[in-house]
Design a protein around this motif. Structure first.
Motif, PDB file in Angstrom:
ATOM      1  N   LYS A 201       0.882  -0.852  -0.226  1.00  0.00           N
ATOM      2  CA  LYS A 201      -0.053   0.077   0.189  1.00  0.00           C
ATOM      3  C   LYS A 201       0.649   0.824   0.343  1.00  0.00           C
ATOM      4  CE  LYS A 201      -4.010   1.938   0.352  1.00  0.00           C
ATOM      5  NZ  LYS A 201      -4.951   1.791  -0.650  1.00  0.00           N
ATOM      6  N   LEU A 202       1.769   0.906   1.196  1.00  0.00           N
ATOM      7  CA  LEU A 202       2.303   1.922   0.799  1.00  0.00           C
ATOM      8  C   LEU A 202       3.537   2.848   0.035  1.00  0.00           C
ATOM      9  CD1 LEU A 202       4.043   1.727   4.925  1.00  0.00           C
ATOM     10  CD2 LEU A 202       2.509   3.991   3.732  1.00  0.00           C
ATOM     11  N   SER A 203       3.627   2.025  -1.386  1.00  0.00           N
ATOM     12  CA  SER A 203       4.600   2.515  -2.119  1.00  0.00           C
ATOM     13  C   SER A 203       3.913   2.963  -2.997  1.00  0.00           C
ATOM     14  CB  SER A 203       4.856   0.784  -3.658  1.00  0.00           C
ATOM     15  OG  SER A 203       3.285   0.065  -3.572  1.00  0.00           O
ATOM     16  N   ALA A 204       2.671   3.665  -3.057  1.00  0.00           N
ATOM     17  CA  ALA A 204       2.305   5.100  -3.463  1.00  0.00           C
ATOM     18  C   ALA A 204       1.914   5.373  -2.770  1.00  0.00           C
ATOM     19  CB  ALA A 204       0.296   4.454  -4.443  1.00  0.00           C
ATOM     20  N   TYR A 205       3.014   5.804  -1.464  1.00  0.00           N
ATOM     21  CA  TYR A 205       2.762   6.683  -0.574  1.00  0.00           C
ATOM     22  C   TYR A 205       4.219   7.354  -0.905  1.00  0.00           C
ATOM     23  CZ  TYR A 205      -1.530   6.098   0.915  1.00  0.00           C
ATOM     24  OH  TYR A 205      -3.430   5.981   0.736  1.00  0.00           O
ATOM     25  N   SER A 206       4.089   8.578   0.084  1.00  0.00           N
ATOM     26  CA  SER A 206       5.289   9.004   0.433  1.00  0.00           C
ATOM     27  C   SER A 206       5.684   9.018   1.617  1.00  0.00           C
ATOM     28  CB  SER A 206       6.992   9.846   0.419  1.00  0.00           C
ATOM     29  OG  SER A 206       6.696  10.240  -1.280  1.00  0.00           O
ATOM     30  N   VAL A 207       6.775   8.656   2.730  1.00  0.00           N
ATOM     31  CA  VAL A 207       7.228   8.518   3.773  1.00  0.00           C
ATOM     32  C   VAL A 207       7.784   8.950   4.283  1.00  0.00           C
ATOM     33  CG1 VAL A 207       7.332   6.668   6.246  1.00  0.00           C
ATOM     34  CG2 VAL A 207       6.538   5.755   4.138  1.00  0.00           C
ATOM     35  N   MET A 208       7.223  10.137   5.934  1.00  0.00           N
ATOM     36  CA  MET A 208       8.537  10.617   5.947  1.00  0.00           C
ATOM     37  C   MET A 208       8.458  11.129   7.502  1.00  0.00           C
ATOM     38  SD  MET A 208       8.666  15.423   5.683  1.00  0.00           S
ATOM     39  CE  MET A 208       6.579  15.602   6.852  1.00  0.00           C
ATOM     40  N   ARG A 209       9.572  10.539   8.055  1.00  0.00           N
ATOM     41  CA  ARG A 209       9.200   9.842   9.310  1.00  0.00           C
ATOM     42  C   ARG A 209      10.125  11.729   9.873  1.00  0.00           C
ATOM     43  NH1 ARG A 209       9.356   5.185  11.035  1.00  0.00           N
ATOM     44  NH2 ARG A 209       8.985   2.982   9.309  1.00  0.00           N
ATOM     45  N   ILE A 210       9.829  11.967  11.368  1.00  0.00           N
ATOM     46  CA  ILE A 210      10.410  12.699  11.646  1.00  0.00           C
ATOM     47  C   ILE A 210      11.137  11.749  13.603  1.00  0.00           C
ATOM     48  CG2 ILE A 210      10.095  14.441  12.979  1.00  0.00           C
ATOM     49  CD1 ILE A 210       8.073  15.259  10.488  1.00  0.00           C
ATOM     50  N   ASN A 211      11.862  12.084  13.954  1.00  0.00           N
ATOM     51  CA  ASN A 211      12.421  11.736  15.232  1.00  0.00           C
ATOM     52  C   ASN A 211      11.732  12.721  16.153  1.00  0.00           C
ATOM     53  OD1 ASN A 211      14.160  11.513  17.465  1.00  0.00           O
ATOM     54  ND2 ASN A 211      15.127   9.972  16.503  1.00  0.00           N
ATOM     55  N   VAL A 212      11.069  12.889  17.564  1.00  0.00           N
ATOM     56  CA  VAL A 212      10.723  13.739  17.771  1.00  0.00           C
ATOM     57  C   VAL A 212      11.715  14.594  18.779  1.00  0.00           C
ATOM     58  CG1 VAL A 212       8.649  13.089  17.881  1.00  0.00           C
ATOM     59  CG2 VAL A 212       9.570  12.422  19.671  1.00  0.00           C
ATOM     60  N   ASP A 213      12.627  13.536  18.565  1.00  0.00           N
ATOM     61  CA  ASP A 213      14.324  13.815  20.353  1.00  0.00           C
ATOM     62  C   ASP A 213      15.068  14.365  19.813  1.00  0.00           C
ATOM     63  OD1 ASP A 213      13.090  12.828  22.243  1.00  0.00           O
ATOM     64  OD2 ASP A 213      14.061  10.708  21.463  1.00  0.00           O
ATOM     65  N   THR A 214      15.588  14.390  18.215  1.00  0.00           N
ATOM     66  CA  THR A 214      16.168  14.720  17.361  1.00  0.00           C
ATOM     67  C   THR A 214      16.235  15.980  16.244  1.00  0.00           C
ATOM     68  OG1 THR A 214      16.319  12.922  15.747  1.00  0.00           O
ATOM     69  CG2 THR A 214      17.682  12.476  17.481  1.00  0.00           C
ATOM     70  N   ASP A 215      14.959  15.752  16.247  1.00  0.00           N
ATOM     71  CA  ASP A 215      14.424  17.131  15.313  1.00  0.00           C
ATOM     72  C   ASP A 215      12.933  17.904  15.250  1.00  0.00           C
ATOM     73  OD1 ASP A 215      14.055  18.458  13.095  1.00  0.00           O
ATOM     74  OD2 ASP A 215      13.453  17.586  11.693  1.00  0.00           O
ATOM     75  N   PRO A 216      13.248  17.900  16.905  1.00  0.00           N
ATOM     76  CA  PRO A 216      11.928  18.650  17.263  1.00  0.00           C
ATOM     77  C   PRO A 216      11.843  19.329  17.081  1.00  0.00           C
ATOM     78  CG  PRO A 216      14.331  19.439  18.574  1.00  0.00           C
ATOM     79  CD  PRO A 216      14.502  18.563  17.708  1.00  0.00           C
ATOM     80  N   GLU A 217      11.972  20.356  15.708  1.00  0.00           N
ATOM     81  CA  GLU A 217      11.509  21.938  15.664  1.00  0.00           C
ATOM     82  C   GLU A 217      10.478  21.457  14.452  1.00  0.00           C
ATOM     83  OE1 GLU A 217      11.295  25.187  16.782  1.00  0.00           O
ATOM     84  OE2 GLU A 217      12.884  24.633  18.123  1.00  0.00           O
ATOM     85  N   ARG A 218      10.331  20.383  13.689  1.00  0.00           N
ATOM     86  CA  ARG A 218       9.140  20.265  12.776  1.00  0.00           C
ATOM     87  C   ARG A 218       8.256  19.332  13.221  1.00  0.00           C
ATOM     88  NH1 ARG A 218      11.140  16.770   7.866  1.00  0.00           N
ATOM     89  NH2 ARG A 218      12.852  15.588   8.745  1.00  0.00           N
ATOM     90  N   ALA A 219       8.679  18.529  14.659  1.00  0.00           N
ATOM     91  CA  ALA A 219       7.672  17.563  15.364  1.00  0.00           C
ATOM     92  C   ALA A 219       7.026  18.585  15.953  1.00  0.00           C
ATOM     93  CB  ALA A 219       8.714  16.965  16.282  1.00  0.00           C
ATOM     94  N   LYS A 220       7.374  19.729  16.271  1.00  0.00           N
ATOM     95  CA  LYS A 220       6.493  21.026  16.922  1.00  0.00           C
ATOM     96  C   LYS A 220       5.420  21.938  15.774  1.00  0.00           C
ATOM     97  CE  LYS A 220       9.052  22.770  21.061  1.00  0.00           C
ATOM     98  NZ  LYS A 220      10.121  23.771  20.766  1.00  0.00           N
ATOM     99  N   ARG A 221       5.703  21.394  14.892  1.00  0.00           N
ATOM    100  CA  ARG A 221       4.914  21.505  13.765  1.00  0.00           C
ATOM    101  C   ARG A 221       3.273  21.323  13.694  1.00  0.00           C
ATOM    102  NH1 ARG A 221       6.223  24.419   9.065  1.00  0.00           N
ATOM    103  NH2 ARG A 221       4.283  24.541   8.336  1.00  0.00           N
ATOM    104  N   PHE A 222       3.804  20.175  14.232  1.00  0.00           N
ATOM    105  CA  PHE A 222       2.505  19.101  14.274  1.00  0.00           C
ATOM    106  C   PHE A 222       1.819  18.877  15.907  1.00  0.00           C
ATOM    107  CE2 PHE A 222       5.279  17.435  10.213  1.00  0.00           C
ATOM    108  CZ  PHE A 222       4.290  17.162   9.443  1.00  0.00           C
ATOM    109  N   ASN A 223       2.389  19.667  16.361  1.00  0.00           N
ATOM    110  CA  ASN A 223       1.315  19.831  17.493  1.00  0.00           C
ATOM    111  C   ASN A 223       1.053  18.831  18.441  1.00  0.00           C
ATOM    112  OD1 ASN A 223       0.318  21.851  19.587  1.00  0.00           O
ATOM    113  ND2 ASN A 223      -1.349  21.816  18.275  1.00  0.00           N
ATOM    114  N   THR A 224       1.428  17.624  18.572  1.00  0.00           N
ATOM    115  CA  THR A 224       1.052  16.691  18.924  1.00  0.00           C
ATOM    116  C   THR A 224       1.942  16.124  20.049  1.00  0.00           C
ATOM    117  OG1 THR A 224       0.876  13.525  18.901  1.00  0.00           O
ATOM    118  CG2 THR A 224       2.368  14.729  17.456  1.00  0.00           C
ATOM    119  N   HIS A 225       1.749  15.550  21.130  1.00  0.00           N
ATOM    120  CA  HIS A 225       2.397  15.038  22.547  1.00  0.00           C
ATOM    121  C   HIS A 225       2.189  13.489  22.779  1.00  0.00           C
ATOM    122  CE1 HIS A 225       2.565  19.603  23.893  1.00  0.00           C
ATOM    123  NE2 HIS A 225       1.384  18.959  23.923  1.00  0.00           N
TER     124      HIS A 225
END
Length: 210
Positions: free
Chosen positions: A153-177
């Motif tokens: 299924k994911l072959s038709a999608y792009s997957v973007m992984r965000i490590n909330v510990d090492t990339d906190p600024e991008r993680a904050k954009r999604f406003n989740t705890h």
């Protein structure tokens, strides 16, 4: 279902079958502590008890020497009319601001934080916010993401992984705890839906439907 709920930001994680508080780092990303509740009713009960306790310890407000009751009664009709118009203008202005805020929220895009190759793919994007320290995240990676149907299924999608510990600024954009959190974006980077917490392969397959 049992929950882990932060005593500071009120972020929560719903424990899945087989999971226990001992499986988790009980420190929330906001710095608060995750507390275990057998169900949401126990959490609401504690909140209510805390509110009652605070109210019982509040000092009575000092009564002002001069009362302003009847202030409007002393104004002439013209003054009352001007005050009414001013209040109406404030209400209309506030409504416009609120409407604009919701409009901007609904039209927000995450294109600016997406890597160039994902932007160029012009495909729906599955954003996975997680961290290696999280047992549920590791289980999601090792079991759910390796499922053959999911991989197909994911072959038709792009997957973007965000490590909330090492990339906190991008993680904050999604406003989740809560981690893991999955956010499904369309090809233009606009959010379609999200899920906070672990998902098995069947749940993820349903989540990916567009």
């Amino acid at each position: 279902m049992p929950y882990l709920i932060c005593d500071h930001c009120n972020g929560y994680y719903e424990l899945k079958n087989g999971e226990s508080p001992e499986d988790f780092d009980l420190k929330c990303e906001c710095g608060g502590r995750l507390e275990y509740y057998a169900n949401k009713y126990d959490y609401y009960k504690k909140l209510k008890e805390n509110d009652i306790d605070r109210n019982n310890h509040q000092e009575p407000a000092d009564k002002p020497e001069n009362s302003y009751n009847g202030f409007l009664d002393n104004l002439d009709q013209q003054s009352k009319g001007l005050i009414g118009i001013a209040v109406l203008c404030i209400i209309v202005f506030a409504a416009i601001l609120v409407s604009g805020s919701f409009s901007s929220m609904g039209s927000s895009s995450y294109l600016d934080i997406m890597p160039a190759d994902i932007q160029a793919a012009k495909a729906p994007v599955l954003v996975v916010l997680s961290a290696p320290r999280c047992p549920a995240c590791r289980k999601f990676d090792s079991e759910t993401m390796t499922n053959p149907d999911v991989k197909s299924k994911l072959s038709a999608y792009s997957v973007m992984r965000i490590n909330v510990d090492t990339d906190p600024e991008r993680a904050k954009r999604f406003n989740t705890h809560v981690i893991p959190t999955l956010v499904l974006l369309d090809a233009n980077g606009k959010e379609i839906r999200r899920n906070e917490g672990y998902m098995n392969s069947a749940e993820l397959m349903n989540f990916l439907k567009i």
